[in-house]
Write a protein that holds these residues in place. Structure first.
Motif, short mmCIF file in Angstrom:
data_model
loop_
_atom_site.label_atom_id
_atom_site.label_comp_id
_atom_site.label_asym_id
_atom_site.label_seq_id
_atom_site.Cartn_x
_atom_site.Cartn_y
_atom_site.Cartn_z
N ALA A 42 0.85 -1.20 0.00
CA ALA A 42 0.00 0.00 0.00
C ALA A 42 0.88 1.25 0.00
O ALA A 42 1.95 1.25 0.61
CB ALA A 42 -0.91 0.01 1.22
N TRP A 421 -3.96 -1.11 -6.18
CA TRP A 421 -4.21 -0.49 -4.88
C TRP A 421 -5.66 -0.01 -4.79
O TRP A 421 -6.30 -0.13 -3.73
CB TRP A 421 -3.27 0.68 -4.63
N ASP A 425 -8.12 -0.67 -1.78
CA ASP A 425 -8.72 0.50 -1.12
C ASP A 425 -10.24 0.37 -1.08
O ASP A 425 -10.88 0.59 -0.03
CB ASP A 425 -8.30 1.76 -1.89
N ALA A 452 -5.59 -7.14 -3.76
CA ALA A 452 -5.20 -6.13 -4.76
C ALA A 452 -5.05 -6.74 -6.14
O ALA A 452 -5.47 -6.16 -7.15
CB ALA A 452 -3.90 -5.45 -4.35
#
Length: 456
Positions: A42, A421, A425, A452
């Protein structure tokens, strides 16, 4: 600049320092091709893994960083470790310049007797744990009723608040589920912060200090005998608005009466750490030395010692950078050896290597101050651009951005790009929404990369 190709630049670290450097470099007159290479799956560095979860205001910096990384002109290569996945030799073959923005994550040492006893911790390690850093253990030994914290900066406040705050009051934040579970079992009643100088010399920001008094069912206790202001203190109060605000808040607290809250945070000034006391290898207390101001804001020991019973100690006396093998390091400062952002070795500039952020200047200044720091480094890189083109060891084939990605793929590295990402997220936010929370952080590294990269 008359080169027929973009200047290839790798920035190591996707925190604020690296992202600001990339943004500034992308807006110069030099045509560039920029990769930000990040060790974790991340981005956002200390903003994601160094800011307390109950400070969403500070975490809003992520929005600005995401706007830069999501534009499309700067490539993110996350989950890539320099030294193993990519070597310095690899970087030299694929980039004209490298900017190290790896930050400072380790705790600075505090060399006093007993500091290595069982129950003595570094604040940075605790912060990494409660922020869900994938490289730290999932559990933490919260068994102490009474805790000491050495340090009077914002990190010390964060640690004190996270130790004393009731877990239910953290539910709206992004605190990981495993952290909440451990905090639920904490028996803590009293947290003591110790500063070796007076109220005018603390490093708290005014807002963070005021927030301390708003924590539900937690009393902030101060001691009037710990308050002293010498000429240096008065000058600091008169000359710095933030110092004046902090001192006013602390003075106001001397007039407050405890409410009978179930937990307490004690602020002690003019008391320097002298020894961590122990029995059978475990922390049983701390011994501090009463100090006195010297007139210029500094303090000296008086030879008077006070013992406090505690079962855990946290040192919050600053951060220290981690050396990168092959890169000159200044052990006295905990930084990459540099002059204005140019990496140096024995005073000689190392061609093609630059640095910015805390690993450049040390762990001082707020997150926003990294912008001006990055601007200085980028200006030097721009000034050096003709030499960077002329002396580049990067081969024509390796200069293709796709070449680095294929190299990592051939080595079995599960690279997380920006689009990946965004998947992670969204997953964290969706999971949080179901629970009525901002997000729920995914903690294990493998689970982060599986989500991811959409791996079952």
């Amino acid at each position: 600049m008359t080169s027929s190709r973009p200047l290839r630049v790798a920035i190591i670290g996707a925190g604020p320092a690296g992202t600001y450097a990339a943004d500034i470099l992308s807006k110069t007159d030099i045509e560039t091709s920029i990769d930000i290479i990040e060790r974790l799956p991340a981005p956002f560095g200390l903003v994601r893994y160094g800011v307390a979860p109950d400070h969403p205001r500070i975490k809003q910096i992520i929005v600005a960083l995401a706007n830069v990384l999501g534009r499309g002109d700067i490539r993110l290569l996350a989950n890539v470790n320099i030294g193993t996945d990519l070597t310095l030799k690899d970087l030299g073959e694929h980039y004209d310049a490298v900017i190290f923005a790896t930050g400072s994550f380790r705790d600075a040492d505090l060399n006093i007797p007993g500091i290595d006893l069982d129950g003595s911790f570094g604040a940075a390690d605790f912060v990494s744990w409660y922020d869900g850093h994938p490289d730290v253990p999932r559990t933490w030994p919260l068994t102490a009723k009474e805790v000491a914290i050495f340090g009077v900066g914002n990190v010390a406040l964060d640690v004190a608040r996270m130790l004393s705050k009731h877990p239910k009051d953290l539910l709206p934040t992004d605190v990981p589920a495993n952290v909440l579970e451990v905090l639920e079992g904490s028996p803590v009643t009293d947290v003591h912060l110790f500063g070796r100088r007076g109220p005018a010399q603390v490093k708290f920001s005014p807002l963070e200090l005021r927030e301390l008094a708003q924590v539900p069912d937690v009393d902030v206790i101060v001691y009037p005998e710990d308050y002293d202001y010498d000429e240096g203190s008065l000058a600091a109060i008169d000359g710095h608005h933030q110092t004046k605000q902090v001192v006013k808040t602390l003075n106001d607290w001397t007039l407050r009466e405890p409410t009978g809250a179930s937990r307490r945070i004690h602020l002690h000034f003019l008391q320097a750490p002298h020894e961590v006391l122990g029995q059978d290898g475990k922390v049983t207390g701390v011994r501090v030395e009463r100090t006195a101001l010297n007139g210029d804001g500094t303090a000296s020991g008086t030879g008077v010692f006070i013992d406090y019973p505690v079962q855990a100690v946290y040192r919050a006396v600053g951060y220290y950078g981690t050396p990168i093998e092959g890169i000159p390091f200044d052990d006295s400062k905990g930084t990459i050896a540099n002059e204005g952002g140019r990496v140096v070795d024995g005073g000689d500039v190392v061609p093609g290597y630059y640095t910015t952020g805390w690993i450049k200047r040390g762990p001082v200044g707020l997150i926003g101050s990294t912008k001006s720091d990055a601007a200085e480094t980028i200006q030097h890189l721009v000034d050096d651009s003709e030499r960077l083109f002329a002396e580049s060891k990067a081969g024509p084939e390796q200069l293709s951005p796709d070449n680095v990605f294929q190299l990592l793929k051939s080595r079995g590295v599960p690279v997380v790009e920006w689009k990946d990402w965004e998947v992670l997220d969204a997953h964290e936010k969706d999971t949080g929404e179901v629970q009525g929370r901002e997000r729920v952080k995914v903690v294990p590294r493998e689970e982060m990369t599986d989500i991811a990269l959409r791996r079952d």
